[in-house]
Design an enzyme around this catalytic site. Structure first.
Site, PDB file in Angstrom:
ATOM      1  N   TRP A  31      49.577 -67.594  61.455  1.00  0.00           N
ATOM      2  CA  TRP A  31      48.870 -66.573  62.184  1.00  0.00           C
ATOM      3  C   TRP A  31      48.245 -67.173  63.396  1.00  0.00           C
ATOM      4  O   TRP A  31      47.690 -68.413  63.486  1.00  0.00           O
ATOM      5  CB  TRP A  31      47.553 -66.192  61.386  1.00  0.00           C
ATOM      6  CG  TRP A  31      46.447 -65.453  62.221  1.00  0.00           C
ATOM      7  CD1 TRP A  31      45.427 -66.167  62.975  1.00  0.00           C
ATOM      8  CD2 TRP A  31      46.346 -63.943  62.687  1.00  0.00           C
ATOM      9  NE1 TRP A  31      44.883 -65.240  63.707  1.00  0.00           N
ATOM     10  CE2 TRP A  31      45.060 -63.889  63.246  1.00  0.00           C
ATOM     11  CE3 TRP A  31      46.922 -62.869  61.998  1.00  0.00           C
ATOM     12  CZ2 TRP A  31      44.566 -62.678  63.679  1.00  0.00           C
ATOM     13  CZ3 TRP A  31      46.450 -61.698  62.353  1.00  0.00           C
ATOM     14  CH2 TRP A  31      45.203 -61.684  63.182  1.00  0.00           C
ATOM     15  N   ASN A  57      45.359 -66.418  67.243  1.00  0.00           N
ATOM     16  CA  ASN A  57      44.973 -65.521  67.965  1.00  0.00           C
ATOM     17  C   ASN A  57      44.442 -66.345  68.978  1.00  0.00           C
ATOM     18  O   ASN A  57      45.110 -67.055  69.805  1.00  0.00           O
ATOM     19  CB  ASN A  57      43.619 -64.809  67.191  1.00  0.00           C
ATOM     20  CG  ASN A  57      42.775 -65.362  66.432  1.00  0.00           C
ATOM     21  OD1 ASN A  57      42.794 -66.011  65.320  1.00  0.00           O
ATOM     22  ND2 ASN A  57      41.339 -65.715  66.911  1.00  0.00           N
ATOM     23  N   ASP A  58      42.936 -66.093  69.636  1.00  0.00           N
ATOM     24  CA  ASP A  58      42.675 -66.431  70.866  1.00  0.00           C
ATOM     25  C   ASP A  58      43.459 -67.898  71.624  1.00  0.00           C
ATOM     26  O   ASP A  58      43.597 -68.867  70.901  1.00  0.00           O
ATOM     27  CB  ASP A  58      41.150 -66.765  71.038  1.00  0.00           C
ATOM     28  CG  ASP A  58      40.576 -65.666  70.361  1.00  0.00           C
ATOM     29  OD1 ASP A  58      41.102 -64.853  69.712  1.00  0.00           O
ATOM     30  OD2 ASP A  58      39.220 -65.808  70.271  1.00  0.00           O
ATOM     31  N   GLN A  95      43.716 -70.438  68.383  1.00  0.00           N
ATOM     32  CA  GLN A  95      43.397 -70.323  67.064  1.00  0.00           C
ATOM     33  C   GLN A  95      44.438 -69.873  66.137  1.00  0.00           C
ATOM     34  O   GLN A  95      45.490 -69.049  66.370  1.00  0.00           O
ATOM     35  CB  GLN A  95      42.523 -68.901  67.025  1.00  0.00           C
ATOM     36  CG  GLN A  95      41.142 -68.981  67.708  1.00  0.00           C
ATOM     37  CD  GLN A  95      40.197 -69.862  67.039  1.00  0.00           C
ATOM     38  OE1 GLN A  95      39.361 -69.235  66.018  1.00  0.00           O
ATOM     39  NE2 GLN A  95      39.971 -71.057  67.438  1.00  0.00           N
ATOM     40  N   SER A 102      36.892 -70.560  68.608  1.00  0.00           N
ATOM     41  CA  SER A 102      37.267 -70.529  69.990  1.00  0.00           C
ATOM     42  C   SER A 102      36.375 -71.427  70.745  1.00  0.00           C
ATOM     43  O   SER A 102      35.183 -71.519  70.597  1.00  0.00           O
ATOM     44  CB  SER A 102      37.527 -69.022  70.910  1.00  0.00           C
ATOM     45  OG  SER A 102      38.672 -68.527  69.848  1.00  0.00           O
ATOM     46  N   TRP A 125      44.494 -63.738  59.569  1.00  0.00           N
ATOM     47  CA  TRP A 125      43.362 -64.404  59.966  1.00  0.00           C
ATOM     48  C   TRP A 125      42.780 -65.098  58.907  1.00  0.00           C
ATOM     49  O   TRP A 125      42.922 -64.761  57.809  1.00  0.00           O
ATOM     50  CB  TRP A 125      42.636 -63.598  60.769  1.00  0.00           C
ATOM     51  CG  TRP A 125      41.351 -64.253  61.217  1.00  0.00           C
ATOM     52  CD1 TRP A 125      41.437 -64.762  62.646  1.00  0.00           C
ATOM     53  CD2 TRP A 125      40.251 -64.642  60.801  1.00  0.00           C
ATOM     54  NE1 TRP A 125      40.158 -65.281  62.798  1.00  0.00           N
ATOM     55  CE2 TRP A 125      39.391 -65.236  61.729  1.00  0.00           C
ATOM     56  CE3 TRP A 125      39.464 -64.491  59.545  1.00  0.00           C
ATOM     57  CZ2 TRP A 125      38.335 -65.820  61.428  1.00  0.00           C
ATOM     58  CZ3 TRP A 125      38.105 -64.960  59.563  1.00  0.00           C
ATOM     59  CH2 TRP A 125      37.414 -65.717  60.371  1.00  0.00           C
ATOM     60  N   ARG A 129      28.993 -67.657  69.749  1.00  0.00           N
ATOM     61  CA  ARG A 129      30.399 -68.279  69.782  1.00  0.00           C
ATOM     62  C   ARG A 129      31.081 -68.241  71.158  1.00  0.00           C
ATOM     63  O   ARG A 129      30.637 -67.536  72.246  1.00  0.00           O
ATOM     64  CB  ARG A 129      31.133 -67.988  68.822  1.00  0.00           C
ATOM     65  CG  ARG A 129      31.476 -66.464  68.844  1.00  0.00           C
ATOM     66  CD  ARG A 129      32.294 -66.024  67.550  1.00  0.00           C
ATOM     67  NE  ARG A 129      32.651 -64.610  67.379  1.00  0.00           N
ATOM     68  CZ  ARG A 129      31.995 -63.640  66.938  1.00  0.00           C
ATOM     69  NH1 ARG A 129      30.485 -64.001  66.268  1.00  0.00           N
ATOM     70  NH2 ARG A 129      32.204 -62.474  66.873  1.00  0.00           N
ATOM     71  N   GLU A 165      32.386 -61.243  72.839  1.00  0.00           N
ATOM     72  CA  GLU A 165      33.104 -62.435  72.413  1.00  0.00           C
ATOM     73  C   GLU A 165      33.725 -63.147  73.901  1.00  0.00           C
ATOM     74  O   GLU A 165      34.037 -62.497  74.695  1.00  0.00           O
ATOM     75  CB  GLU A 165      34.339 -62.412  71.410  1.00  0.00           C
ATOM     76  CG  GLU A 165      33.619 -61.762  70.266  1.00  0.00           C
ATOM     77  CD  GLU A 165      34.748 -61.470  69.309  1.00  0.00           C
ATOM     78  OE1 GLU A 165      34.361 -62.076  68.075  1.00  0.00           O
ATOM     79  OE2 GLU A 165      35.757 -60.852  69.408  1.00  0.00           O
TER      80      GLU A 165
HETATM   81  C1  FRU Z   1      38.094 -63.511  69.173  1.00  0.00           C
HETATM   82  C2  FRU Z   1      37.090 -64.198  68.033  1.00  0.00           C
HETATM   83  C3  FRU Z   1      36.327 -65.458  68.744  1.00  0.00           C
HETATM   84  C4  FRU Z   1      36.213 -66.287  67.697  1.00  0.00           C
HETATM   85  C5  FRU Z   1      37.479 -66.468  67.096  1.00  0.00           C
HETATM   86  C6  FRU Z   1      37.797 -66.635  65.649  1.00  0.00           C
HETATM   87  O1  FRU Z   1      39.187 -62.916  68.789  1.00  0.00           O
HETATM   88  O2  FRU Z   1      36.690 -63.495  67.152  1.00  0.00           O
HETATM   89  O3  FRU Z   1      34.988 -64.583  68.868  1.00  0.00           O
HETATM   90  O4  FRU Z   1      35.908 -67.576  68.088  1.00  0.00           O
HETATM   91  O5  FRU Z   1      38.157 -65.296  67.452  1.00  0.00           O
HETATM   92  O6  FRU Z   1      39.197 -66.812  65.398  1.00  0.00           O
END
Ligand code: FRU
Length: 495
Positions: free
Chosen positions: A39, A41-42, A58, A102, A66, A164, A219
């Site tokens: 997986w 993400n960001d 991420q 992140s 996730w 965060r 975020e």
């Molecule tokens: C945004 C988020 C951030 C966090 C990260 C965790 O997609 O929720 O706020 O740091 O992803 O994976």
């Protein structure tokens, strides 16, 4: 039990290697960044360091959902040819026990790369039901690959439930940091800190509070200038939808204003949505060595939006790098960086095309990774809808990208896209001539229009077989003044 980061990284590499060994590639991107498996993400830690662009992200290396967050890593000399790098960071401290969340990276005067991220802790060790503790942590790297964690540099302020995604930049001799906050009384804010030495951070002020109904957290904030105007970019969580606005669970938006060190941020242009597609979130920007402001976003979905590619051993990808601009009327524009053009392998120039009433015309066959540049003279067309069916399969799947004359909007429709999410998204067209640039990859569509004033990024998962592109007019004629179809090569270095 504590593990060293190097042990944790070894375990993570072994796990992702196992997943990658059985990865299926029917939807795996040819020219977008994705994990080798697992997986993502960001985008995180975007920077130009020691002669290469670095993109961290991420990453959960143990599965396709996730989970325990790591920082994955790729690098590139040219922004389009990506080399996979070892996973850069894994949880190894009490303060990042449940995730290396992140953050961003800057090059210090020492020549080292300073990465700031959020250390995430579930208070009950399992999930969010007893709250979370989030702190900002510094890690330093001499080579961009191996990081030493220095530790917490900004502790969790008492009672702040969400805290965060630090983004750091330099202004004169001072370093600044913005961070996303969910306040105890339920507001989404961006807080500003400053520092002289990158280690000792002072709270400066609340830079911004969102008034969007429903939002309790902003975020991934990012704050950057265009001349004397500053753009504050952020992701309001769960802002309520309103007509064409904020159709996703979480969306991306920005405000524009004036700011100087030591002053409040004075907003001159209120909240505007950035990218109106169904899968665009958590973007981050950085300044390239030539001064361009570049952005990567995450094309994915939340835990309640399962992705068909999870069955194939991987999930989610990043957008292509996009160059940002700011118009005189305070609209943030996005356009694929010029480097992306170097991925074109062949080009078909169709020239001008007149479509009669209800005509369909195949303009490309066997096109999985491509780019379409099209210009439609709306004033010289009578059709109710004019557009393209892309990722069209022998089994009847297709994604429609069409101008709708009744609403004056460009619509991307996933009703028959294949597997995965349905629904449509749209963006306003300013009339006259519609100019679009469309990037197609194995499971994505990115549409840019109006010199980048609007963009729509969506994931699609078409069925088996060769994919074609069809031009169509509906209930009237269409005047296409230009149509170029390019095939795109791969972005991954083979080794
Ligand atoms: C945004 C988020 C951030 C966090 C990260 C965790 O997609 O929720 O706020 O740091 O992803 O994976």
């Amino acid at each position: 039990m504590t593990v060293s980061m190097s042990e944790a990284l070894q375990r993570a590499e072994a796990a992702v290697g196992d997943l990658a060994a059985t990865r299926r590639d029917r939807w795996y991107p040819r020219f977008h960044i994705a994990g080798v498996a697992g997986w993502i993400n960001d985008p995180n830690g975007l920077c130009y360091f020691n002669g290469r662009y670095h993109v961290f992200f991420q990453h959960y290396p143990y599965g396709t959902d996730w989970g325990l967050m790591h920082w994955g890593h790729v690098s590139s000399a040219d922004l389009i040819t990506w080399r996979r790098e070892p996973i850069a960071m894994a949880p190894s401290l009490p303060a990042d026990r449940d995730g290396v969340f992140s953050g961003s990276a800057v090059v210090a005067d020492s020549g080292e790369l300073y990465a700031y991220y959020t250390g995430h802790v579930w208070n009950n060790g399992v999930d969010f039901t007893d709250g979370v503790s989030q702190r900002q942590i510094l890690a330093v790297s001499a080579d961009g690959n191996h990081f030493d964690k220095v530790g917490v540099v900004i502790d969790n302020p008492d009672g702040v439930p969400q805290f965060r995604d630090p983004k750091v930049w330099r202004q004169g001799n001072t370093w600044y940091l913005v961070v996303g906050v969910g306040t105890p009384d339920g507001f989404g804010e961006v807080w500003l800190y400053d520092s002289d030495d990158l280690r000792d951070w002072r709270f400066e002020r609340v830079l911004y509070r969102s008034s969007l109904p429903g939002t309790f957290m902003l975020e991934c904030p990012d704050f950057f200038p265009f001349g004397d105007r500053w753009v504050l970019l952020f992701c309001p969580m769960r802002a309520l939808p309103d007509g064409y606005e904020r159709r996703n669970i979480h969306n991306v938006g920005y405000v524009v204003g004036h700011w100087q060190p030591g002053s409040d941020f004075e907003v001159i242009a209120e909240h505007t949505e950035l990218d109106r597609g169904g899968n665009f979130y958590a973007p981050q920007t950085f300044e390239a060595p030539d001064g361009r402001r570049l952005l990567f976003g995450w094309m994915g979905g939340g835990p309640d939006q399962p992705m068909p590619s999870q069955a194939d051993g991987w999930c989610s990808q990043l957008t292509v790098p996009r160059q940002l601009g700011l118009t005189t009327d305070n609209k943030l524009t996005m356009w694929p960086v010029a480097e992306v053009e170097a991925l074109r392998s062949t080009t078909d120039e169709h020239g001008a095309l007149q479509l009669t009433e209800d005509e369909t015309r195949v303009v490309a066959t066997d096109l999985t990774a491509g780019e379409i540049d099209i210009e439609i003279d709306l004033a010289a067309s009578t059709a109710e809808r004019i557009g393209l069916a892309v990722h069209k399969t022998p089994g009847g799947d297709e994604t429609l990208i069409a101008y709708d004359v009744q609403t004056g909007r460009l619509v991307v429709d996933r009703r028959h896209s294949g597997a995965g999410q349905r629904g449509y998204r749209s963006a306003a067209v300013r009339g006259g001539t519609l100019r679009m640039r469309i990037l197609l990859d194995a499971s994505s569509v990115e549409v840019f229009l109006d010199e980048g004033r609007e963009a729509l990024s969506l994931l699609v998962f078409p069925g088996e077989g060769e994919r074609s592109v069809e031009l169509f007019s509906e209930a009237g004629t269409a005047s296409v003044t230009k149509l170029n179809v390019h095939r795109m090569g791969s972005s991954y270095e083979r080794h």
